[in-house]
Motif scaffolding. Structure first.
Motif, PDB file in Angstrom:
ATOM      1  N   GLY A   1       0.818  -1.210   0.000  1.00  0.00           N
ATOM      2  CA  GLY A   1       0.000   0.000   0.000  1.00  0.00           C
ATOM      3  C   GLY A   1       0.847   1.254   0.000  1.00  0.00           C
ATOM      4  N   GLY A   2       0.179   2.395  -0.151  1.00  0.00           N
ATOM      5  CA  GLY A   2       0.876   3.676  -0.110  1.00  0.00           C
ATOM      6  C   GLY A   2       1.916   3.846  -1.194  1.00  0.00           C
ATOM      7  N   LEU A   3       1.637   3.314  -2.369  1.00  0.00           N
ATOM      8  CA  LEU A   3       2.646   3.361  -3.430  1.00  0.00           C
ATOM      9  C   LEU A   3       2.889   4.776  -3.942  1.00  0.00           C
ATOM     10  CD1 LEU A   3       1.743   0.160  -5.495  1.00  0.00           C
ATOM     11  CD2 LEU A   3       3.295   0.419  -3.539  1.00  0.00           C
TER      12      LEU A   3
ATOM     13  N   GLU B   1      -2.289  -2.965  -1.851  1.00  0.00           N
ATOM     14  CA  GLU B   1      -3.167  -2.838  -0.688  1.00  0.00           C
ATOM     15  C   GLU B   1      -2.370  -2.764   0.615  1.00  0.00           C
ATOM     16  OE1 GLU B   1      -6.382  -2.372  -0.984  1.00  0.00           O
ATOM     17  OE2 GLU B   1      -6.165  -2.544  -3.156  1.00  0.00           O
ATOM     18  N   PRO B   2      -2.809  -1.920   1.573  1.00  0.00           N
ATOM     19  CA  PRO B   2      -2.114  -1.785   2.859  1.00  0.00           C
ATOM     20  C   PRO B   2      -2.486  -2.922   3.810  1.00  0.00           C
ATOM     21  CG  PRO B   2      -3.995  -0.308   2.802  1.00  0.00           C
ATOM     22  CD  PRO B   2      -3.941  -0.975   1.452  1.00  0.00           C
ATOM     23  N   LEU B   3      -2.091  -4.125   3.445  1.00  0.00           N
ATOM     24  CA  LEU B   3      -2.424  -5.322   4.202  1.00  0.00           C
ATOM     25  C   LEU B   3      -1.156  -6.103   4.516  1.00  0.00           C
ATOM     26  CD1 LEU B   3      -5.423  -6.511   1.970  1.00  0.00           C
ATOM     27  CD2 LEU B   3      -5.576  -5.249   4.135  1.00  0.00           C
TER      28      LEU B   3
ATOM     29  N   PRO C   1       1.637  -8.660   3.942  1.00  0.00           N
ATOM     30  CA  PRO C   1       2.181  -8.969   2.615  1.00  0.00           C
ATOM     31  C   PRO C   1       1.540 -10.162   1.924  1.00  0.00           C
ATOM     32  CG  PRO C   1       3.950  -8.350   4.075  1.00  0.00           C
ATOM     33  CD  PRO C   1       2.715  -8.410   4.926  1.00  0.00           C
ATOM     34  N   HIS C   2       1.240 -11.227   2.658  1.00  0.00           N
ATOM     35  CA  HIS C   2       0.666 -12.403   2.002  1.00  0.00           C
ATOM     36  C   HIS C   2      -0.723 -12.112   1.456  1.00  0.00           C
ATOM     37  CE1 HIS C   2      -1.793 -12.916   5.553  1.00  0.00           C
ATOM     38  NE2 HIS C   2      -2.300 -14.067   5.111  1.00  0.00           N
ATOM     39  N   ALA C   3      -1.501 -11.296   2.196  1.00  0.00           N
ATOM     40  CA  ALA C   3      -2.849 -10.946   1.746  1.00  0.00           C
ATOM     41  C   ALA C   3      -2.799  -9.952   0.590  1.00  0.00           C
ATOM     42  CB  ALA C   3      -3.656 -10.376   2.910  1.00  0.00           C
ATOM     43  N   ALA C   4      -1.924  -8.953   0.696  1.00  0.00           N
ATOM     44  CA  ALA C   4      -1.789  -7.965  -0.380  1.00  0.00           C
ATOM     45  C   ALA C   4      -1.287  -8.622  -1.654  1.00  0.00           C
ATOM     46  CB  ALA C   4      -0.841  -6.851   0.061  1.00  0.00           C
ATOM     47  N   ALA C   5      -0.370  -9.568  -1.499  1.00  0.00           N
ATOM     48  CA  ALA C   5       0.172 -10.261  -2.670  1.00  0.00           C
ATOM     49  C   ALA C   5      -0.904 -11.091  -3.362  1.00  0.00           C
ATOM     50  CB  ALA C   5       1.342 -11.138  -2.265  1.00  0.00           C
ATOM     51  N   GLU C   6      -1.750 -11.737  -2.583  1.00  0.00           N
ATOM     52  CA  GLU C   6      -2.813 -12.556  -3.185  1.00  0.00           C
ATOM     53  C   GLU C   6      -3.777 -11.694  -3.989  1.00  0.00           C
ATOM     54  OE1 GLU C   6      -6.267 -15.801  -1.946  1.00  0.00           O
ATOM     55  OE2 GLU C   6      -4.753 -15.187  -0.495  1.00  0.00           O
TER      56      GLU C   6
ATOM     57  N   GLY D   1       5.847  -4.543   8.660  1.00  0.00           N
ATOM     58  CA  GLY D   1       5.140  -5.129   9.789  1.00  0.00           C
ATOM     59  C   GLY D   1       6.074  -5.732  10.818  1.00  0.00           C
ATOM     60  N   GLY D   2       5.512  -6.624  11.648  1.00  0.00           N
ATOM     61  CA  GLY D   2       6.291  -7.278  12.685  1.00  0.00           C
ATOM     62  C   GLY D   2       7.021  -8.499  12.168  1.00  0.00           C
TER      63      GLY D   2
END
Length: 214
Positions: A39-41, A69-71, A73-78, A104-105
């Motif tokens: 996200g935030g590109l 998407e600001p999610l 990484p695995h969710a944004a990538a999907e 993220g963490g």
């Protein structure tokens, strides 16, 4: 990868990794690389660090993955139809120091099998752990330290960001035995001047730690 490279990890999201990265980049006049931007590109963390530093030495290297998407990484990538793969992460070549900021963490998933901490272990360089005081932050900090130590990931120390809570910080440092790399105070607006101020303070702390390990 060399001992001139540091990874900036956080005990969770929104703890100030990007500000901490800017301070370290300025303190060391290092290059900067964020492997994953979720996200935030239009105004990425790379853009933020570039905007906050004052030196003309630092270079900014392109992300390995830019996700819309600001999610997690695995969710944004999907959503983007992308598969994040560990072997696709190749640190940029530079003769300068390099600061790597994670997304993220440490236990954030990159895909169905790998976590961010697996990327850290693969890169094999010391971690600066950013902690921020809030209810539960002691637990999150100690768990992050334990996760690194159980995987033999070297920890350089802890950088505290935001309002200071001496009792919490003292406990964390005493319990973990890790050095405090500095404290970034709460600023109404984070400016280049503020980044330079904290960079000057942290630069000395980093030199003392490096000398103690020599």
């Amino acid at each position: 990868m060399t001992d001139r490279t540091l990874i900036v990890a956080g005990i969770g999201t929104e703890v100030g990794k990007t500000v901490a990265s800017a301070v370290l980049v300025e303190a060391l006049q290092a290059d900067y690389w964020k492997p994953i931007q979720s996200g935030g590109l239009d105004d990425s963390d790379t853009d933020t660090v570039r905007r906050l530093i004052s030196n003309s030495t630092s270079c900014f290297h392109p992300e390995a993955y830019r996700l819309t998407e600001p999610l997690s990484p695995h969710a944004a990538a999907e959503i983007d139809g992308v598969m994040i793969e560990l072997d696709k992460f190749i640190a940029p070549e530079t003769q300068n120091r390099l600061i790597i900021e994670l997304a993220g963490g440490l236990m954030v998933p990159l895909n169905n099998h790998d976590l961010t901490i697996d990327l850290v272990r693969q890169l094999g360089v010391p971690v600066v752990l950013v902690s921020r005081n809030y209810l539960g932050s002691i637990n999150h900090t100690l768990l992050s330290v334990e996760a690194c130590r159980s995987r033999n990931i070297p920890l350089l120390g802890i950088l505290f960001n935001g309002p200071t809570v001496p009792m919490s910080e003292t406990f964390i440092l005493n319990y973990t035995g890790l050095p405090c790399l500095g404290r970034i105070g709460q600023e109404e607006h984070m400016t280049k001047e503020a980044i330079r101020k904290y960079a000057n303070l942290i630069r000395q702390d980093l030199k003392e730690i490096e000398l103690s390990k020599a």
